[in-house]
Scaffold this motif. Sequence first.
Motif, PDB file in Angstrom:
ATOM      1  N   VAL A   1       0.769  -1.139   0.008  1.00 33.01           N
ATOM      2  CA  VAL A   1       0.032  -0.089  -0.018  1.00 33.01           C
ATOM      3  C   VAL A   1       0.723   1.289   0.050  1.00 33.01           C
ATOM      4  O   VAL A   1       2.097   1.291   0.262  1.00 33.01           O
ATOM      5  N   CYS A   2       0.130   2.464  -0.302  1.00 33.12           N
ATOM      6  CA  CYS A   2       0.803   3.548  -0.497  1.00 33.12           C
ATOM      7  C   CYS A   2       0.470   4.401   0.979  1.00 33.12           C
ATOM      8  O   CYS A   2      -0.697   4.360   1.448  1.00 33.12           O
ATOM      9  N   GLY A   3       1.464   5.209   1.492  1.00 32.12           N
ATOM     10  CA  GLY A   3       1.199   6.061   2.725  1.00 32.12           C
ATOM     11  C   GLY A   3       2.073   6.809   3.042  1.00 32.12           C
ATOM     12  O   GLY A   3       3.265   6.926   2.298  1.00 32.12           O
ATOM     13  N   LYS A   4       2.266   7.201   4.439  1.00 30.22           N
ATOM     14  CA  LYS A   4       3.236   8.020   4.948  1.00 30.22           C
ATOM     15  C   LYS A   4       3.374   7.884   6.461  1.00 30.22           C
ATOM     16  O   LYS A   4       2.397   7.424   7.000  1.00 30.22           O
ATOM     17  N   ASP A   5       4.672   8.350   6.741  1.00 32.20           N
ATOM     18  CA  ASP A   5       4.948   8.119   8.408  1.00 32.20           C
ATOM     19  C   ASP A   5       4.856   6.999   9.128  1.00 32.20           C
ATOM     20  O   ASP A   5       4.290   6.855  10.033  1.00 32.20           O
ATOM     21  N   LEU A   6       5.284   5.939   8.311  1.00 34.03           N
ATOM     22  CA  LEU A   6       5.616   4.660   9.072  1.00 34.03           C
ATOM     23  C   LEU A   6       6.554   4.863  10.264  1.00 34.03           C
ATOM     24  O   LEU A   6       7.212   5.697  10.352  1.00 34.03           O
ATOM     25  N   HIS A   7       5.987   3.968  11.401  1.00 38.39           N
ATOM     26  CA  HIS A   7       6.869   3.909  12.408  1.00 38.39           C
ATOM     27  C   HIS A   7       6.713   5.076  13.249  1.00 38.39           C
ATOM     28  O   HIS A   7       7.432   5.688  14.199  1.00 38.39           O
ATOM     29  N   THR A   8       5.568   6.136  13.034  1.00 34.54           N
ATOM     30  CA  THR A   8       5.293   7.308  13.807  1.00 34.54           C
ATOM     31  C   THR A   8       3.972   7.201  14.515  1.00 34.54           C
ATOM     32  O   THR A   8       3.219   6.217  14.145  1.00 34.54           O
ATOM     33  N   LEU A   9       3.653   8.097  15.131  1.00 38.45           N
ATOM     34  CA  LEU A   9       2.075   8.180  15.646  1.00 38.45           C
ATOM     35  C   LEU A   9       1.144   8.766  14.587  1.00 38.45           C
ATOM     36  O   LEU A   9       0.146   9.179  15.131  1.00 38.45           O
ATOM     37  N   ASN A  10       1.730   9.110  13.256  1.00 39.58           N
ATOM     38  CA  ASN A  10       0.819   9.418  12.237  1.00 39.58           C
ATOM     39  C   ASN A  10       0.766   8.539  11.071  1.00 39.58           C
ATOM     40  O   ASN A  10       0.446   8.880   9.860  1.00 39.58           O
ATOM     41  N   GLU A  11       1.070   7.333  11.306  1.00 39.00           N
ATOM     42  CA  GLU A  11       1.287   6.220  10.295  1.00 39.00           C
ATOM     43  C   GLU A  11      -0.014   6.000   9.596  1.00 39.00           C
ATOM     44  O   GLU A  11      -0.989   5.906  10.377  1.00 39.00           O
ATOM     45  N   HIS A  12      -0.262   6.265   8.409  1.00 43.50           N
ATOM     46  CA  HIS A  12      -1.441   5.997   7.454  1.00 43.50           C
ATOM     47  C   HIS A  12      -1.072   5.665   6.353  1.00 43.50           C
ATOM     48  O   HIS A  12      -0.153   5.715   5.793  1.00 43.50           O
ATOM     49  N   ILE A  13      -2.406   5.135   5.603  1.00 44.88           N
ATOM     50  CA  ILE A  13      -2.088   4.852   4.217  1.00 44.88           C
ATOM     51  C   ILE A  13      -3.334   5.496   3.626  1.00 44.88           C
ATOM     52  O   ILE A  13      -4.150   5.863   3.932  1.00 44.88           O
ATOM     53  N   LEU A  14      -3.366   5.504   1.772  1.00 46.60           N
ATOM     54  CA  LEU A  14      -4.176   6.347   1.267  1.00 46.60           C
ATOM     55  C   LEU A  14      -5.179   5.291   0.762  1.00 46.60           C
ATOM     56  O   LEU A  14      -4.575   4.079   0.419  1.00 46.60           O
ATOM     57  N   LEU A  15      -6.497   5.505   0.936  1.00 46.52           N
ATOM     58  CA  LEU A  15      -7.587   4.431   0.738  1.00 46.52           C
ATOM     59  C   LEU A  15      -7.436   4.051  -0.651  1.00 46.52           C
ATOM     60  O   LEU A  15      -7.830   2.665  -0.811  1.00 46.52           O
ATOM     61  N   ASP A  16      -7.194   4.890  -1.588  1.00 41.33           N
ATOM     62  CA  ASP A  16      -7.409   4.378  -2.996  1.00 41.33           C
ATOM     63  C   ASP A  16      -6.277   3.272  -3.434  1.00 41.33           C
ATOM     64  O   ASP A  16      -6.536   2.672  -4.409  1.00 41.33           O
ATOM     65  N   SER A  17      -5.083   3.153  -2.622  1.00 39.78           N
ATOM     66  CA  SER A  17      -4.111   2.256  -2.857  1.00 39.78           C
ATOM     67  C   SER A  17      -4.554   0.920  -2.607  1.00 39.78           C
ATOM     68  O   SER A  17      -4.160  -0.147  -3.081  1.00 39.78           O
ATOM     69  N   LEU A  18      -5.731   0.565  -1.682  1.00 36.72           N
ATOM     70  CA  LEU A  18      -6.014  -0.736  -1.342  1.00 36.72           C
ATOM     71  C   LEU A  18      -6.783  -1.543  -2.468  1.00 36.72           C
ATOM     72  O   LEU A  18      -6.131  -2.493  -2.994  1.00 36.72           O
ATOM     73  N   VAL A  19      -7.355  -0.998  -3.119  1.00 36.85           N
ATOM     74  CA  VAL A  19      -7.923  -1.638  -4.455  1.00 36.85           C
ATOM     75  C   VAL A  19      -6.832  -1.485  -5.602  1.00 36.85           C
ATOM     76  O   VAL A  19      -6.915  -2.491  -6.216  1.00 36.85           O
ATOM     77  N   GLU A  20      -6.430  -0.591  -5.594  1.00 42.30           N
ATOM     78  CA  GLU A  20      -5.135  -0.394  -6.786  1.00 42.30           C
ATOM     79  C   GLU A  20      -4.262  -1.815  -6.610  1.00 42.30           C
ATOM     80  O   GLU A  20      -3.901  -2.194  -7.471  1.00 42.30           O
ATOM     81  N   ARG A  21      -3.693  -1.710  -5.438  1.00 41.34           N
ATOM     82  CA  ARG A  21      -2.829  -2.704  -4.840  1.00 41.34           C
ATOM     83  C   ARG A  21      -3.266  -4.351  -5.132  1.00 41.34           C
ATOM     84  O   ARG A  21      -2.514  -5.423  -5.400  1.00 41.34           O
ATOM     85  N   ALA A  22      -4.459  -4.412  -4.755  1.00 39.65           N
ATOM     86  CA  ALA A  22      -5.174  -5.859  -4.842  1.00 39.65           C
ATOM     87  C   ALA A  22      -5.324  -6.190  -6.180  1.00 39.65           C
ATOM     88  O   ALA A  22      -5.008  -7.304  -6.369  1.00 39.65           O
ATOM     89  N   LYS A  23      -5.632  -5.339  -7.149  1.00 40.19           N
ATOM     90  CA  LYS A  23      -5.854  -5.669  -8.535  1.00 40.19           C
ATOM     91  C   LYS A  23      -4.119  -6.032  -8.847  1.00 40.19           C
ATOM     92  O   LYS A  23      -4.136  -6.956  -9.922  1.00 40.19           O
ATOM     93  N   LEU A  24      -3.401  -5.314  -8.643  1.00 39.39           N
ATOM     94  CA  LEU A  24      -1.822  -5.577  -9.089  1.00 39.39           C
ATOM     95  C   LEU A  24      -1.556  -6.991  -8.515  1.00 39.39           C
ATOM     96  O   LEU A  24      -0.775  -7.714  -9.276  1.00 39.39           O
ATOM     97  N   ALA A  25      -1.698  -7.267  -7.192  1.00 36.98           N
ATOM     98  CA  ALA A  25      -1.533  -8.382  -6.729  1.00 36.98           C
ATOM     99  C   ALA A  25      -2.197  -9.653  -7.276  1.00 36.98           C
ATOM    100  O   ALA A  25      -1.537 -10.484  -7.700  1.00 36.98           O
ATOM    101  N   ALA A  26      -3.420  -9.481  -7.516  1.00 40.71           N
ATOM    102  CA  ALA A  26      -4.133 -10.601  -8.388  1.00 40.71           C
ATOM    103  C   ALA A  26      -3.705 -10.837  -9.623  1.00 40.71           C
ATOM    104  O   ALA A  26      -3.473 -12.091 -10.251  1.00 40.71           O
ATOM    105  N   ALA A  27      -3.289  -9.849 -10.449  1.00 41.34           N
ATOM    106  CA  ALA A  27      -2.659 -10.149 -11.916  1.00 41.34           C
ATOM    107  C   ALA A  27      -1.287 -10.497 -11.526  1.00 41.34           C
ATOM    108  O   ALA A  27      -0.979 -11.352 -12.582  1.00 41.34           O
ATOM    109  N   LEU A  28      -0.600 -10.098 -10.601  1.00 44.84           N
ATOM    110  CA  LEU A  28       0.735 -10.729 -10.594  1.00 44.84           C
ATOM    111  C   LEU A  28       0.751 -12.344 -10.393  1.00 44.84           C
ATOM    112  O   LEU A  28       1.240 -13.033 -10.875  1.00 44.84           O
ATOM    113  N   TYR A  29      -0.259 -12.565  -9.496  1.00 48.00           N
ATOM    114  CA  TYR A  29      -0.486 -14.122  -9.158  1.00 48.00           C
ATOM    115  C   TYR A  29      -0.794 -15.028 -10.451  1.00 48.00           C
ATOM    116  O   TYR A  29      -0.349 -15.969 -10.573  1.00 48.00           O
ATOM    117  N   CYS A  30      -1.684 -14.199 -11.324  1.00 52.13           N
ATOM    118  CA  CYS A  30      -2.196 -14.738 -12.546  1.00 52.13           C
ATOM    119  C   CYS A  30      -1.133 -14.806 -13.797  1.00 52.13           C
ATOM    120  O   CYS A  30      -1.244 -15.525 -14.557  1.00 52.13           O
TER     121      CYS A  30
END
Length: 379
Positions: A346-375
């Motif tokens: 996933v895409c996001g910012k501030d890992l390892h901090t108390l502001n760690e977060h991800i961009l919601l749009d990256s969930l479906v985007e990366r899931a599609k990438l994953a599924a296609a890589l598997y296939c």
Amino acid sequence: MTNPLDLPFDTDEMLAGLKPWIETESPTFDAAAVNRMMDLVQHELAALGARVERIPGRLGLGDSVRATMPHPRAGEGGILLLGHMDTVHPIGTLEKLPFRVEGDVCYGPGLMDMKGGNYVYLDALRKLLAAGVETPLPVTVLFTPDEEIGTPSTRELIEAEARRHRFVLVPEPARPDGGAVIGRYAIARFNLQTRGKPSHAGWQLSEGRSAIAAMARKVAEIEGMTTDDCTFSVGVFRAGQWVNCVSSVCDAEVLTMAKTQDLLDEGVARMMALNSDAGEVVMEVRRGVTRPVWEPDQPGTMAMLALAQEIAGEIGFEITGASAGGGSDGNFTGALGIPTLDSIGVCGKDLHTLNEHILLDSLVERAKLAAALYCRLGA
């Protein structure tokens, strides 16, 4: 055959699945907490029909979970999904960083690094199985408990498992530009201790020899060795119990990152040269765990990147590829010469901090990438 890009991925559904993962806090040094996370993921993998093994932890750390996904050739070497379930956040972090959605962002401890990516790549397998899609290669999942401290207890397990496979996918968080990692710098850790002479700080200060003062002077010296290509960082400093006592023992931990093996070797030599028993305060330096250099531009990895870029173009985004610091378990598989694509989570910012977060749009985007890589890997 169902197009993997057309699978019914849903952001709200993924957030509902991620919530219990994030709310099951799993700091590396709390083996019981990590194992509660492993319980959760073990159950989910079993519900998918996977053959799941629980591999007991060692060195006082948590367990690992290995799952052989359903496939006509299950158990043969194909694709290894490799991720860690430990985080840097201590128990109680949820009080300061609760799992929550605000606008197009989701917050939570360990969400970016790397439970979000692990969940997305597992959800892609879930959707493929539900749709009856058979991947060209069988898939094995390996989730480990100790990446955040350099993988001292599971490196051998990871390397042995990776050697059985043709491809390794590591859904660590994407680079700041959304790109993947195709090589990583070397990482070395060191444990330092100074030993001085105790005394009463108010009554006989001059009789003591402060281990804290000696270590503090070394901190400046060590961090002063940093260059653009080889860095030195003191991340842990522990000493003292009574303010009216001259502390006789001080412990510290140092992380060194180097872009090449030669630079790492030089950095290690400089750190080990700090050992000294001359004078009234002893300095002891012990080398800890090391991640090898994963050299970029290996043909197998570059072919994986090209495939990921092709898939990303079909989805509607771009993926660059570059070598990076930070270290991951991809260091081990890439250094073995096994085609490895890292930081495709996933895409996001501030890992390892108390502001760690991800961009919601990256969930479906990366899931599609994953599924296609598997296939498409091995097709």
